[in-house]
Design an enzyme around this catalytic site. Structure first.
Site, PDB file in Angstrom:
ATOM      1  N   GLU A 247      -9.697  -4.682   3.451  1.00  0.00           N
ATOM      2  CA  GLU A 247      -9.120  -3.563   4.172  1.00  0.00           C
ATOM      3  C   GLU A 247      -8.663  -2.493   3.180  1.00  0.00           C
ATOM      4  OE1 GLU A 247      -5.401  -4.922   5.419  1.00  0.00           O
ATOM      5  OE2 GLU A 247      -4.701  -2.960   6.097  1.00  0.00           O
TER       6      GLU A 247
ATOM      7  N   ASP B 154      -4.256  -7.153   4.134  1.00  0.00           N
ATOM      8  CA  ASP B 154      -2.868  -7.119   3.679  1.00  0.00           C
ATOM      9  C   ASP B 154      -2.001  -8.111   4.440  1.00  0.00           C
ATOM     10  OD1 ASP B 154      -3.253  -5.208   1.804  1.00  0.00           O
ATOM     11  OD2 ASP B 154      -2.593  -3.515   3.054  1.00  0.00           O
TER      12      ASP B 154
ATOM     13  N   ASP C  90       0.645  -7.686   5.925  1.00  0.00           N
ATOM     14  CA  ASP C  90       1.612  -6.988   6.773  1.00  0.00           C
ATOM     15  C   ASP C  90       1.062  -6.890   8.191  1.00  0.00           C
ATOM     16  OD1 ASP C  90      -0.366  -5.142   6.648  1.00  0.00           O
ATOM     17  OD2 ASP C  90       0.799  -3.593   5.615  1.00  0.00           O
TER      18      ASP C  90
ATOM     19  N   ASP D 182      -0.179  -4.404   9.959  1.00  0.00           N
ATOM     20  CA  ASP D 182      -1.481  -3.749  10.104  1.00  0.00           C
ATOM     21  C   ASP D 182      -2.609  -4.675   9.671  1.00  0.00           C
ATOM     22  OD1 ASP D 182      -0.536  -1.467  11.142  1.00  0.00           O
ATOM     23  OD2 ASP D 182      -0.618  -0.295   9.275  1.00  0.00           O
TER      24      ASP D 182
END
Ligand code: 0RA
Length: 641
Positions: A430, A503, A505, A507
């Protein structure tokens, strides 16, 4: 004082026959309960509960209590009529003893009064008895409590009378301890498994309440659905936007009990469940075919009759009418035929016509009566039909393009030099910055990198056409070389391992969910054949004496800090928010180096779960979406698939 109601004549020929019957069950448990594994162990409970459910279906019982005791013995108690205890004229034994010791006794008794368990297993509670170290049945009937005990299926004595109860108090209580010499694996009853099954049973058995208590840890749960399968449909749609009231029909045709509840939502997903004699027939069968045929035909008929479809429009296909459909079909059949012991698929041919007729009539009348609902349903199907046509076009385009460009791989792909697919890995990364680190950090010999821009698929409604017309996804499809959907061909796969690296996180987890959903819907075989993985980047780096340590979970961080003899304050702990925060060397070392990295292999169940999550995140009404993100944000961040 216990009173002897019957003498035991241990050498009578009939007793020997009985014991031979039960011995056969013990010798070949696979034939009767499907094996000796944890699944078969749960079958024992279901078999006993099925009998109580039968009482409920006969309108004679409304409460079933199941208790798993600390020693893993199980009690099932109902307030039905109680297993009869009168002496059977031919066998000269109490009915109770016959039911408990003769295989299929319920069925063989003949006459409605003695029909025991129409359940899937249908072997009767005698099979459970045979596979139990001991078993005790207590019957309240005719103002008395009757009991009998068995060991490995054989009665240890006659049916005895233990005491008096008010005449109107009736019921059956069975307690058994499964035989550990037969079920000898390292397993035990699972609360969740039982919960799942009892929830389904309660849903399809209107008015019965099933209470489950696990004395091993005190957990308990009660299932009661006043509205039966109508409640079931509402429950399944609880996070979705529905477009009309639930359609419900209950009817008996030629001795088959048929019940259907259905409702369309504005979602993309289909949730249709079928049951035969309260068993969830996961592989469907004739009742499900009948349901689908009725729905497609009725909607087409209605749409034509009311000019809701133009003459130039083709009829809706089954796929068009399936989108957004939530439905339950539950049939009760006297003699259900299943495809096999383990695969649960209903085979009785006549059921298809019966369901089709009953639902067709009801749905037709409903649509005539409620024209607003009818229009909403037809327009929903039109949308699906158009989206599917657009998706087909988009897919054909992608396929044609990728065929044309089979030499020209996507420009963003940093391919590896190795050509033998089984040795190659594709990292789907990503973001451009993480993509950069990955390109520098990789072993270019066998590792390829495909960076995807963040938020690739941030479409409000992730329809097939939108997903497929997305440039990033097109790049992914051509890089993989397999095509998608019906034209998928695993032979074309260019990488043995396809690794999603996002990631740590929210997102990142969103993008991972999207990708898993994509693979689940369009390339399930890639997952089934074990090619799909999720990379596990570390969550923390802990620096100490110029040396860097990594932790992949919160717990590991605490542990590392402790092992290094640091306290929370002096330790230099860095929380990685994104892959881009690691330099190429660190990314290689922690996440890409085969000798050090952790890869999670994605199973089809993981991907199916992602698919559901995705529906919840993207397709659902707003309030639950918010709630989901808030309550699960933490776990999501911890990278569980
Ligand atoms: C045979 C006949 C009748 C009830 C039952 C069996 C029965 C079996 C089980 C097993 C667990 N709970 C049960 N409850 C009832 C009907 C007897 C009558 O007509 O009174």
């Amino acid at each position: 004082m216990a009173k002897r109601t019957q003498k035991v004549s241990s050498y009578a020929a009939k007793d020997i026959q009985v014991l031979e019957g039960l011995e056969a069950v013990r010798r070949r448990p696979g034939m009767y309960v499907g094996g000796t594994d944890v699944k078969a162990l749960h079958h024992l409970v279901y078999e006993v509960v099925d009998n109580s459910i039968d009482e409920a279906l006969a309108g004679a019982c409304d409460a079933i209590d199941v208790t798993i005791h600390e020693d893993s013995s199980v009690t099932v108690e109902d307030n039905g009529r109680g297993i009869p205890v009168d002496i059977h004229p031919e066998k000269k034994k109490p009915a109770l003893e016959i039911v408990m010791t003769i295989l299929h006794a319920g069925a063989k008794f003949g006459g409605d009064g003695y029909k025991v368990s129409g359940g899937l297993h249908g072997v009767g509670v005698s099979a459970v008895n045979a596979l139990s170290e001991w078993c005790e049945v207590e019957v309240k009937r005719d103002g008395k409590v009757h009991v009998q005990r068995y060991e490995r299926g054989a009665p240890t004595g006659p049916v005895e009378i233990k005491g008096d109860v008010p005449k109107k108090e009736t019921g059956t209580k069975t307690t058994y301890m499964y035989d550990r010499t037969i079920f000898n694996g390292d397993f035990d009853y699972k609360f969740e498994t039982l919960v799942q099954r009892f929830r389904e049973m309660a849903f399809v058995t209107k008015g019965v309440s099933i209470h489950l208590l696990d004395e091993r840890d005190g957990r308990e749960m009660t299932f009661y659905f006043e509205g039966g399968i109508v409640s079931f449909v509402s429950y399944l749609n609880r996070h979705r936007e529905v477009i009309h009231p639930v359609v419900y029909v209950e009817k008996e045709v030629d001795d088959t009990g048929i019940e259907v509840a259905m409702q369309y939502t504005d979602a993309y997903a289909e949730s249709v469940y079928s049951f035969a004699n309260t068993i969830n027939t996961v592989d469907g069968g004739t009742h499900l075919t009948g349901l689908r045929a009725a729905i497609t035909r009725t909607i087409n008929d209605h749409a034509r009759k009311n000019n809701l479809l133009k003459d130039s429009d083709p009829n809706f296909s089954g796929d068009d009418t399936r989108e957004g459909l939530t439905a339950i079909v539950s049939v009760k059949h006297r003699d259900p035929q299943f495809e096999s012991q383990t695969k649960v698929k209903l085979m009785n041919a006549e059921v298809q016509t019966q369901v089709q007729q009953v639902l067709g009539e009801e749905l037709g009348e409903f649509m005539d009566r409620d024209s607003r609902a009818a229009r909403a349903i037809v327009s929903k199907c039109l949308t699906s039909a158009r989206a599917r046509a657009a998706a087909r076009k988009a897919r054909d385009l992608v396929i044609r393009k990728s065929a044309l460009e089979s030499m020209t791989l996507p420009g963003k792909l940093a391919d590896c030099s190795e050509r033998e697919p089984s040795k190659c890995e594709l990292y789907i990364v990503e973001g451009d910055s993480a993509g950069g680190s990955a390109k520098q950090g990789r072993d270019r010999h066998f590792q390829a990198i495909l960076p995807l821009r963040g938020k690739i698929l941030n479409t409000e409604r992730a329809r097939l056409d939108k997903i497929l017309s997305n440039n990033e996804v097109k790049a992914l499809i051509s890089a993989l070389g397999t095509s998608i959907g019906e034209t998928f061909d695993i032979e074309g796969l260019r990488y043995g391992r396809v690794i999603i690296m996002t990631d740590a996180d929210v997102d990142g987890s969103h993008i991972r969910t999207l990708l898993l959903t994509f693979f689940f819907r369009y390339m399930p075989q890639l997952i089934e054949d074990g090619h799909l993985y999720v990379a596990q980047p570390p969550l923390y780096s802990i620096e100490h004496r110029k040396k860097r340590h990594y932790a992949y979970t919160e717990r590991e961080r605490t542990q590392v800090v402790k092992e290094l003899g640091l306290d929370g304050d002096s330790a230099k702990v860095q929380r990685y928010k994104g892959l881009g925060e690691m330099n190429p060397g660190q990314l290689w070392e922690t996440t890409m180096d085969p000798s050090n990295r952790i890869l999670l292999q994605v199973t089809i169940e993981d991907a199916a779960a992602a698919d559901r999550t995705f529906d919840m995140l993207m397709g659902a009404a707003v309030p639950p979406r918010k709630r989901f993100i808030q309550t699960h944000a933490k776990e999501v961040r911890n990278l569980d698939v």
